[in-house]
Scaffold this active site. Structure first.
Site, PDB file in Angstrom:
ATOM      1  N   HIS A  36       0.843  -1.205   0.000  1.00 26.81           N
ATOM      2  CA  HIS A  36       0.000   0.000   0.000  1.00 26.81           C
ATOM      3  C   HIS A  36       0.875   1.249   0.000  1.00 26.81           C
ATOM      4  O   HIS A  36       1.437   1.600   1.025  1.00 26.81           O
ATOM      5  CB  HIS A  36      -0.872   0.041   1.266  1.00 26.81           C
ATOM      6  CG  HIS A  36      -1.835  -1.085   1.387  1.00 26.81           C
ATOM      7  ND1 HIS A  36      -3.194  -0.919   1.255  1.00 26.81           N
ATOM      8  CD2 HIS A  36      -1.650  -2.391   1.643  1.00 26.81           C
ATOM      9  CE1 HIS A  36      -3.802  -2.076   1.428  1.00 26.81           C
ATOM     10  NE2 HIS A  36      -2.887  -2.985   1.665  1.00 26.81           N
ATOM     11  N   HIS A 284      -4.356   1.545  -2.917  1.00 26.51           N
ATOM     12  CA  HIS A 284      -4.591   0.453  -1.990  1.00 26.51           C
ATOM     13  C   HIS A 284      -4.114  -0.878  -2.512  1.00 26.51           C
ATOM     14  O   HIS A 284      -4.653  -1.398  -3.469  1.00 26.51           O
ATOM     15  CB  HIS A 284      -6.087   0.328  -1.724  1.00 26.51           C
ATOM     16  CG  HIS A 284      -6.464   0.941  -0.432  1.00 26.51           C
ATOM     17  ND1 HIS A 284      -5.882   0.584   0.743  1.00 26.51           N
ATOM     18  CD2 HIS A 284      -7.347   1.886  -0.132  1.00 26.51           C
ATOM     19  CE1 HIS A 284      -6.401   1.291   1.713  1.00 26.51           C
ATOM     20  NE2 HIS A 284      -7.292   2.104   1.204  1.00 26.51           N
TER      21      HIS A 284
HETATM   22  C1  LIG Z   1      -9.402  -6.559  10.712  1.00 28.36           C
HETATM   23  C2  LIG Z   1      -9.027  -6.207   9.310  1.00 28.36           C
HETATM   24  N1  LIG Z   1      -9.964  -6.261   8.355  1.00 28.36           N
HETATM   25  C3  LIG Z   1      -9.629  -5.996   7.071  1.00 28.36           C
HETATM   26  C4  LIG Z   1      -8.369  -5.678   6.727  1.00 28.36           C
HETATM   27  C5  LIG Z   1      -7.971  -5.441   5.281  1.00 28.36           C
HETATM   28  N2  LIG Z   1      -7.681  -4.028   5.052  1.00 28.36           N
HETATM   29  C6  LIG Z   1      -6.431  -3.564   4.961  1.00 28.36           C
HETATM   30  S1  LIG Z   1      -6.358  -1.913   4.729  1.00 28.36           S
HETATM   31  C7  LIG Z   1      -8.039  -1.789   4.755  1.00 28.36           C
HETATM   32  C8  LIG Z   1      -8.690  -0.463   4.606  1.00 28.36           C
HETATM   33  C9  LIG Z   1      -8.427   0.324   5.775  1.00 28.36           C
HETATM   34  O1  LIG Z   1      -8.907   1.600   5.608  1.00 28.36           O
HETATM   35  P1  LIG Z   1      -8.249   2.763   6.418  1.00 28.36           P
HETATM   36  O2  LIG Z   1      -8.000   2.354   7.803  1.00 28.36           O
HETATM   37  O3  LIG Z   1      -9.084   3.940   6.174  1.00 28.36           O
HETATM   38  O4  LIG Z   1      -6.828   2.912   5.772  1.00 28.36           O
HETATM   39  P2  LIG Z   1      -6.501   3.712   4.455  1.00 28.36           P
HETATM   40  O5  LIG Z   1      -7.174   3.001   3.350  1.00 28.36           O
HETATM   41  O6  LIG Z   1      -7.040   5.066   4.617  1.00 28.36           O
HETATM   42  O7  LIG Z   1      -5.029   3.610   4.412  1.00 28.36           O
HETATM   43  C10 LIG Z   1      -8.628  -3.039   4.926  1.00 28.36           C
HETATM   44  C11 LIG Z   1     -10.079  -3.266   4.953  1.00 28.36           C
HETATM   45  C12 LIG Z   1      -7.416  -5.643   7.773  1.00 28.36           C
HETATM   46  N3  LIG Z   1      -6.140  -5.363   7.541  1.00 28.36           N
HETATM   47  N4  LIG Z   1      -7.779  -5.890   9.042  1.00 28.36           N
END
Ligand SMILES: Cc1ncc(C[n+]2csc(CCOP(=O)(O)OP(=O)(O)O)c2C)c(N)n1
Ligand SMILES: [Mg+2]
Length: 692
Positions: A36, A284
């Site tokens: 990412h 992402h």
């Molecule tokens: C418990 C959990 N569920 C799903 C994921 C998969 N995942 C990784 S990043 C992400 C999105 C996270 O969004 P955010 O916290 O807003 O981070 P940003 O995209 O803004 O970097 C997800 C769903 C994870 N790492 N942990």
């Protein structure tokens, strides 16, 4: 590597450092072809401001106990942390706790992002990379761990600080995101942190209003600041992640705040600088691609064709500024510790042992054997006594329950044990409230703070704690998770409270010991084994209902628990005709069936098997001795699901187990209904011997 082009920046040194963090993330993700990039690009100024201006951290001594902790709860943005550790010039501490002389994260390590055996795995992993304070990736866990770390600091301060000697006064900084804020465990964590007024805790929330599927409007419309105000937090807002002065001001306010944890809501733009920043797939889990990387570097004023470039302006600045801010503080701290050692040698010794993961001398000498008693006691009751006796010897054994200590019997009741409460942080009884998930994560945070933590709740609610149990195992933290009310033995509470599949799940977790002792004396052994671990978490599974305390003059000594399984009662001579294998409350049933078979002239053996994992570690001769391959007539008896028992009883062995959920009824009725009776076991033994 080809020589890097010399570049001249229009912008200042800070921008050079920040853009280095950004471009390293872009290049590493591109090279790895996964990861990412977008969030490290956006949060580079935030991480950089914390590290360059606030973090109390000595890059040559990353194991300084009084360092501030920096937790990257947005573990998917791991490149942000690796870049910071690289620019900070943090030195590696090897697995023996000694400095190796190497950098924690070299530029080569960054080029090896996400590769086998690299120090830069996809998500930050504790133990793999010096400077990674806890393993993150499962969203919410970093936030939740940080509460344990902040509680740990408060507890250490109460125990070790003296008016003339402050050994602990560090802060815990967390970078978290929308995903963290959506996760339930973060709500539990924020709630208890607010309640406990952990003013040493600062979360920086990346309010970029985007997660993987797109704009957070799709699924999230909380007013986060208002929510946190409701939790009792001090909340601040920075409207542009690039405004390092505003960030610094907010962080300064955090430092001045003494009565509440601080949340700084930081608005940011994911993939900052990228012309394609609104393309969420690019930001992402995917590299930006060569073209976009060039365009983005251009936008930063960076050489477009460079890769893994660390310009001179950024090479040593972060390291130098950390040194100039912290070197003297570190020396002063060392001096304070030395004086403390002179004035309080016993306490200084205590802290050295905590750091080294060692126990006090004679820590296990005060346990007394439980006398044989047919009426016996519940193993939860025995566990409570054993825990208290150990805890009196081990001052840094602290823990509690998710509002069930009267049932789990884990309260520390001796003089001076006290309760850990807001403003009074020296107590050893922790009150987690009905928050099982964060209880586990807090325990992990405490274990990362030199403390030996234990938690407790009903076994059925281990389901609510799976993520931190798993992470304790991954991180090799010797946390002790106590689970009582271990079976249908809970009776009238019915199927919602009767665990079935939980033992299987715990046993399926690598690196975790699952101990289900069969009587009071095995319970002592189970606690002793768990406390002796330095790199493995343990679950201790205890009963609500009484169990006979076996007469160890008649049956084998409970020390056999150390080997995971042992012959408790045997055929008088020769090879047994049938082997009864049982754990926990079913050991008593196996012994009763054995006695009846013996009276009938059948040569039976009882194997008590409190811990599969320890048994599997024994040598082949021991395994053969306990479970000889010639004896295929075998019965497993356990009030839990069947999965896994085939390995000990074989395809044709019998299993007296739970093949369905339980029911709400008195225990005797349940035992009869599900076949946990002497008659049934004896009948199956005969069938096994006949080869039916
Ligand atoms: C418990 C959990 N569920 C799903 C994921 C998969 N995942 C990784 S990043 C992400 C999105 C996270 O969004 P955010 O916290 O807003 O981070 P940003 O995209 O803004 O970097 C997800 C769903 C994870 N790492 N942990
Ligand atoms: Mg987000």
């Amino acid at each position: 590597m080809p020589a890097q082009p010399k570049i001249v920046f229009d912008a200042q040194r800070d921008k050079a450092c920040i853009d280095t963090i950004r471009t390293l993330a872009m290049d590493a993700v591109q090279k790895a072809n996964s990861g990412h990039p977008g969030t490290p690009m956006a949060l580079a100024p935030v991480g950089y401001t914390v590290w360059s201006r606030f973090l109390r951290y000595h890059p040559d001594h990353p194991d300084w106990p009084n360092r501030d902790r920096f937790v990257l709860s947005v573990g998917h943005a791991s490149m942000l942390l690796y870049s910071l550790l690289h620019l900070a010039g943090v030195k590696e501490i090897d697995e023996h706790g000694t400095p190796s002389g190497k950098p924690a994260v070299s530029l080569e390590d960054i080029e090896q992002f996400r590769q086998m055996n690299s120090k830069t795995p996809g998500h930050p992993e504790y133990r793999m990379t010096t400077g990674v304070e806890t393993t993150t990736g499962p969203l919410g866990q970093g936030c939740a761990n940080s509460v344990g770390m902040a509680m740990g600091e408060r507890w250490l301060g109460e125990r070790f600080n003296r008016p003339e000697a402050t050994l602990f006064d560090y802060s815990v900084y967390v970078l978290c995101g929308d995903g963290d804020m959506m996760e339930g465990v973060t709500a539990e964590a924020a709630s208890i942190a607010g309640h406990l007024k952990l003013s040493n805790l600062c979360w920086l929330y990346d309010n970029n209003t985007i997660s993987i599927e797109g704009h957070t409007e799709l699924a999230f419309s909380d007013d986060v600041a208002t929510r946190f105000k409701g939790y009792g937090w001090n909340t601040l807002h920075v409207s542009d992640a690039n405004d390092t002065e505003a960030l610094a001001k907010a962080l300064e306010t955090f430092r001045q705040t003494t009565d509440a944890p601080t949340l700084i809501v930081v608005d940011s733009v994911i993939g900052y600088g990228s012309p394609n920043k609104h393309n969420t797939s690019a930001a992402h889990g995917e590299p930006l691609g060569a073209d976009e990387i060039r365009l983005t570097k251009k936008a930063y004023g960076w050489p477009e064709d460079s890769s893994f470039l660390v310009p001179d302006e950024a090479k040593t600045y972060l390291h130098d500024t950390l040194l100039s801010r912290n070197d003297e503080q570190y020396s002063h701290w060392k001096q304070t510790l030395a004086e403390f050692g002179d004035n309080e040698p016993a306490l200084a010794d205590e802290f050295e042992r905590m750091r080294a993961g060692e126990m006090p001398d004679h820590w296990a000498d005060t346990q007394k054997a439980f006398a044989a008693d047919a009426k016996g006691m519940a193993t939860r009751a025995a566990g409570g006594k054993v825990l208290n006796t150990f805890a009196e010897q081990i001052p840094w054994l602290i823990g509690g329950s998710a509002d069930l200590s009267p049932s789990t019997k884990t309260n520390l009741t001796f003089d001076g044990a006290g309760s850990f409460e807001a403003g009074s942080y020296g107590g050893r009884n922790l009150h987690f409230g009905v928050r099982e998930h964060v209880m586990g994560s807090i325990a992990n945070g405490l274990a990362l703070s030199y403390i030996r933590p234990y938690t407790s709740t009903f076994l059925v609610f281990s389901d609510y704690m799976k993520p931190p149990i798993r992470l304790a195992a991954i991180m090799e933290l010797p946390v002790i998770f106590v689970f009582t009310h271990d079976s249908i033995g809970v009776g009238e509470d019915g199927p919602t409270h009767q665990p079935i599949e939980q033992l299987t799940q715990l046993r399926a977790t690598p690196g975790l010991l699952t101990l289900r002792p069969g009587d009071a004396n095995e319970t002592t052994q189970a606690w002793k084994i768990a406390l002796a671990q330095t790199h493995r978490p343990s679950c201790i599974i205890l009963s609500r209902q009484p169990m006979a305390t076996l007469d160890r003059m008649v049956y084998a000594p409970a020390e056999g628990t150390e080997r995971g399984a042992y012959i408790l009662a045997d055929a008088r001579q020769g090879t047994p005709e049938v082997i009864l294998i049982a754990t926990g409350s079913e050991v008593g049933l196996a012994v009763q069936a054995y006695e009846q078979l013996k009276a009938e002239g059948v040569a039976a053996r009882v194997v008590s098997m409190p811990c599969w994992e320890l048994f599997e570690e024994q040598d082949a001769a021991y395994l053969e001795n306990v479970l000889p391959r010639a004896v295929m007539a075998r019965i497993a008896i356990e009030q839990a699901g069947p999965l896994g028992w085939d390995r000990y009883v074989g395809t044709f062995g019998a299993k007296v187990v739970m093949n369905s959920f339980g029911a709400s009824a008195p225990i005797e009725k349940l035992q009869a209904k599900f076949g946990f009776t002497v008659e049934n076991v004896v009948k199956l033994a005969h069938e096994q011997i006949k080869g039916v």
